[in-house]
Motif scaffolding. Structure first.
Motif, PDB file in Angstrom:
ATOM      1  N   GLU A  34       9.553   6.637   7.376  1.00  0.00           N
ATOM      2  CA  GLU A  34       9.138   5.866   8.536  1.00  0.00           C
ATOM      3  C   GLU A  34       7.616   5.811   8.592  1.00  0.00           C
ATOM      4  O   GLU A  34       6.953   6.844   8.622  1.00  0.00           O
ATOM      5  CB  GLU A  34       9.699   6.479   9.818  1.00  0.00           C
ATOM      6  CG  GLU A  34      11.209   6.372   9.940  1.00  0.00           C
ATOM      7  CD  GLU A  34      11.722   4.946   9.850  1.00  0.00           C
ATOM      8  OE1 GLU A  34      11.093   4.032  10.434  1.00  0.00           O
ATOM      9  OE2 GLU A  34      12.748   4.733   9.175  1.00  0.00           O
ATOM     10  N   PHE A  35       7.083   4.602   8.568  1.00  0.00           N
ATOM     11  CA  PHE A  35       5.651   4.392   8.698  1.00  0.00           C
ATOM     12  C   PHE A  35       5.403   2.967   9.162  1.00  0.00           C
ATOM     13  O   PHE A  35       6.268   2.105   9.038  1.00  0.00           O
ATOM     14  CB  PHE A  35       4.910   4.673   7.383  1.00  0.00           C
ATOM     15  CG  PHE A  35       5.426   3.889   6.197  1.00  0.00           C
ATOM     16  CD1 PHE A  35       4.903   2.650   5.881  1.00  0.00           C
ATOM     17  CD2 PHE A  35       6.433   4.413   5.395  1.00  0.00           C
ATOM     18  CE1 PHE A  35       5.373   1.935   4.795  1.00  0.00           C
ATOM     19  CE2 PHE A  35       6.905   3.708   4.301  1.00  0.00           C
ATOM     20  CZ  PHE A  35       6.374   2.464   4.001  1.00  0.00           C
ATOM     21  N   ASP A  36       4.236   2.749   9.718  1.00  0.00           N
ATOM     22  CA  ASP A  36       3.853   1.439  10.233  1.00  0.00           C
ATOM     23  C   ASP A  36       3.537   0.520   9.057  1.00  0.00           C
ATOM     24  O   ASP A  36       2.774   0.884   8.161  1.00  0.00           O
ATOM     25  CB  ASP A  36       2.616   1.590  11.141  1.00  0.00           C
ATOM     26  CG  ASP A  36       2.225   0.292  11.820  1.00  0.00           C
ATOM     27  OD1 ASP A  36       2.969  -0.697  11.718  1.00  0.00           O
ATOM     28  OD2 ASP A  36       1.151   0.281  12.460  1.00  0.00           O
ATOM     29  N   VAL A  37       4.121  -0.676   9.040  1.00  0.00           N
ATOM     30  CA  VAL A  37       3.922  -1.598   7.927  1.00  0.00           C
ATOM     31  C   VAL A  37       2.921  -2.707   8.256  1.00  0.00           C
ATOM     32  O   VAL A  37       2.829  -3.680   7.524  1.00  0.00           O
ATOM     33  CB  VAL A  37       5.256  -2.219   7.449  1.00  0.00           C
ATOM     34  CG1 VAL A  37       6.161  -1.169   6.868  1.00  0.00           C
ATOM     35  CG2 VAL A  37       5.939  -2.990   8.553  1.00  0.00           C
ATOM     36  N   SER A  38       2.154  -2.545   9.328  1.00  0.00           N
ATOM     37  CA  SER A  38       1.149  -3.571   9.631  1.00  0.00           C
ATOM     38  C   SER A  38       0.038  -3.490   8.585  1.00  0.00           C
ATOM     39  O   SER A  38      -0.268  -2.426   8.059  1.00  0.00           O
ATOM     40  CB  SER A  38       0.581  -3.395  11.037  1.00  0.00           C
ATOM     41  OG  SER A  38      -0.176  -2.218  11.118  1.00  0.00           O
ATOM     42  N   GLY A  39      -0.543  -4.630   8.299  1.00  0.00           N
ATOM     43  CA  GLY A  39      -1.498  -4.704   7.193  1.00  0.00           C
ATOM     44  C   GLY A  39      -2.946  -4.518   7.559  1.00  0.00           C
ATOM     45  O   GLY A  39      -3.811  -4.747   6.710  1.00  0.00           O
ATOM     46  N   ASN A  40      -3.258  -4.097   8.793  1.00  0.00           N
ATOM     47  CA  ASN A  40      -4.686  -3.933   9.097  1.00  0.00           C
ATOM     48  C   ASN A  40      -5.264  -2.810   8.249  1.00  0.00           C
ATOM     49  O   ASN A  40      -4.564  -1.896   7.828  1.00  0.00           O
ATOM     50  CB  ASN A  40      -4.924  -3.716  10.602  1.00  0.00           C
ATOM     51  CG  ASN A  40      -4.343  -2.420  11.111  1.00  0.00           C
ATOM     52  OD1 ASN A  40      -4.679  -1.345  10.634  1.00  0.00           O
ATOM     53  ND2 ASN A  40      -3.461  -2.530  12.093  1.00  0.00           N
ATOM     54  N   ARG A  41      -6.557  -2.895   7.987  1.00  0.00           N
ATOM     55  CA  ARG A  41      -7.228  -1.994   7.041  1.00  0.00           C
ATOM     56  C   ARG A  41      -7.020  -0.524   7.390  1.00  0.00           C
ATOM     57  O   ARG A  41      -6.721   0.294   6.527  1.00  0.00           O
ATOM     58  CB  ARG A  41      -8.726  -2.302   6.994  1.00  0.00           C
ATOM     59  CG  ARG A  41      -9.061  -3.643   6.410  1.00  0.00           C
ATOM     60  CD  ARG A  41     -10.561  -3.878   6.413  1.00  0.00           C
ATOM     61  NE  ARG A  41     -11.258  -2.883   5.641  1.00  0.00           N
ATOM     62  CZ  ARG A  41     -11.416  -2.922   4.316  1.00  0.00           C
ATOM     63  NH1 ARG A  41     -10.906  -3.923   3.642  1.00  0.00           N
ATOM     64  NH2 ARG A  41     -12.065  -1.982   3.683  1.00  0.00           N
ATOM     65  N   ALA A  42      -7.195  -0.182   8.655  1.00  0.00           N
ATOM     66  CA  ALA A  42      -7.104   1.220   9.057  1.00  0.00           C
ATOM     67  C   ALA A  42      -5.698   1.768   8.825  1.00  0.00           C
ATOM     68  O   ALA A  42      -5.535   2.883   8.309  1.00  0.00           O
ATOM     69  CB  ALA A  42      -7.491   1.365  10.526  1.00  0.00           C
ATOM     70  N   ASN A  43      -4.684   0.984   9.161  1.00  0.00           N
ATOM     71  CA  ASN A  43      -3.315   1.439   8.960  1.00  0.00           C
ATOM     72  C   ASN A  43      -2.976   1.541   7.477  1.00  0.00           C
ATOM     73  O   ASN A  43      -2.380   2.517   7.032  1.00  0.00           O
ATOM     74  CB  ASN A  43      -2.326   0.507   9.654  1.00  0.00           C
ATOM     75  CG  ASN A  43      -0.902   0.971   9.472  1.00  0.00           C
ATOM     76  OD1 ASN A  43      -0.544   2.062   9.891  1.00  0.00           O
ATOM     77  ND2 ASN A  43      -0.108   0.159   8.811  1.00  0.00           N
ATOM     78  N   PHE A  44      -3.353   0.530   6.705  1.00  0.00           N
ATOM     79  CA  PHE A  44      -3.065   0.520   5.270  1.00  0.00           C
ATOM     80  C   PHE A  44      -3.661   1.757   4.604  1.00  0.00           C
ATOM     81  O   PHE A  44      -3.007   2.437   3.819  1.00  0.00           O
ATOM     82  CB  PHE A  44      -3.619  -0.764   4.650  1.00  0.00           C
ATOM     83  CG  PHE A  44      -3.229  -0.968   3.219  1.00  0.00           C
ATOM     84  CD1 PHE A  44      -1.964  -1.429   2.888  1.00  0.00           C
ATOM     85  CD2 PHE A  44      -4.124  -0.712   2.196  1.00  0.00           C
ATOM     86  CE1 PHE A  44      -1.605  -1.631   1.565  1.00  0.00           C
ATOM     87  CE2 PHE A  44      -3.774  -0.911   0.876  1.00  0.00           C
ATOM     88  CZ  PHE A  44      -2.505  -1.370   0.556  1.00  0.00           C
ATOM     89  N   GLU A  45      -4.907   2.036   4.947  1.00  0.00           N
ATOM     90  CA  GLU A  45      -5.572   3.212   4.367  1.00  0.00           C
ATOM     91  C   GLU A  45      -4.890   4.506   4.808  1.00  0.00           C
ATOM     92  O   GLU A  45      -4.628   5.392   3.986  1.00  0.00           O
ATOM     93  CB  GLU A  45      -7.045   3.241   4.787  1.00  0.00           C
ATOM     94  CG  GLU A  45      -7.784   4.441   4.260  1.00  0.00           C
ATOM     95  CD  GLU A  45      -9.170   4.592   4.852  1.00  0.00           C
ATOM     96  OE1 GLU A  45      -9.843   5.557   4.451  1.00  0.00           O
ATOM     97  OE2 GLU A  45      -9.563   3.788   5.707  1.00  0.00           O
ATOM     98  N   SER A  46      -4.584   4.631   6.093  1.00  0.00           N
ATOM     99  CA  SER A  46      -4.008   5.891   6.584  1.00  0.00           C
ATOM    100  C   SER A  46      -2.604   6.138   6.024  1.00  0.00           C
ATOM    101  O   SER A  46      -2.237   7.279   5.775  1.00  0.00           O
ATOM    102  CB  SER A  46      -3.982   5.904   8.111  1.00  0.00           C
ATOM    103  OG  SER A  46      -3.049   4.970   8.604  1.00  0.00           O
ATOM    104  N   VAL A  47      -1.833   5.084   5.803  1.00  0.00           N
ATOM    105  CA  VAL A  47      -0.469   5.248   5.294  1.00  0.00           C
ATOM    106  C   VAL A  47      -0.478   5.673   3.822  1.00  0.00           C
ATOM    107  O   VAL A  47       0.305   6.528   3.410  1.00  0.00           O
ATOM    108  CB  VAL A  47       0.344   3.944   5.478  1.00  0.00           C
ATOM    109  CG1 VAL A  47       1.633   3.959   4.691  1.00  0.00           C
ATOM    110  CG2 VAL A  47       0.631   3.703   6.948  1.00  0.00           C
TER     111      VAL A  47
END
Length: 197
Positions: free
Chosen positions: A46-59
């Motif tokens: 389970e993880f957030d699949v939004s493509g914003n830079r901060a989320n992509f990097e943190s995932v």
């Protein structure tokens, strides 16, 4: 995670140009693809699949999901004790990312589509990470898995008979030029050259 000083001058301009290539929609598709592949193989995460830079990097920056991904696409390539828990130390995270990169290289992803560890851990070039995921998705599709990115091209080998090859020898290619309509009319323009004895 990025503890470096802010870039300025030409370095800032170059980084801005690199950052402008990042596409949030493609990054989101990449994260969704990772989610779907892991779920298909019975290892849902389970993880957030939004493509914003901060989320992509943190995932992805700890390398855990990437290592999980290649281990389900190519079973046994990464030992299960490496994937028993998410790493917390920076060097362990970088080690997982390096393992992922070496394993996808043997999986068939070409060198020019790989990224450097710093591209992900310090968000230097997240677009290259997306390109790398597309390369892996293309290879996965070729191996019968769920794919991501453009489809890999197939070879289109053509064979010609000796007669067909020889037929091409009688045609004069336009690459050799043409003298159609050429004459020496107009060759006398300008001042004539005087030769004195």
């Amino acid at each position: 995670m990025n503890n470096r000083a802010k870039k300025c001058g030409i370095s800032a301009d170059v980084q801005a140009k690199v950052d402008s290539k990042y596409d949030e929609a493609l990054a989101s598709e990449g994260l969704q693809w990772i989610h779907d592949v892991l779920e298909k193989h019975g290892d849902p995460q389970e993880f957030d699949v939004s493509g914003n830079r901060a989320n992509f990097e943190s995932v992805l920056s700890d390398g855990y999901l990437l290592a999980k991904l290649i281990s389900v696409l190519n079973p046994g390539c990464i030992s299960s004790n490496k994937l028993s828990k998410r790493p917390t130390m920076t060097f362990k995270k970088m080690e997982l990312i390096e393992m992922f990169l070496s394993k996808i290289k043997t999986y068939g992803v070409p060198d020019h589509e790989l990224f450097a560890t710093i591209d992900l851990t310090e968000a230097q070039n997240l677009n290259q990470v997306v390109v790398c995921l597309q390369g892996l998705g293309r290879k996965a599709r070729a191996n019968g898995e769920i794919g991501f990115g453009p489809q890999e091209s197939q070879a289109n080998v053509r064979t010609f008979t000796e007669e067909q090859l020889n037929a091409g020898n009688s045609v004069i290619s336009l690459q050799y030029g043409s003298n159609k309509g050429a004459s020496q009319a107009g060759m006398s323009f300008g001042k004539s050259r005087k030769i004195l004895d």
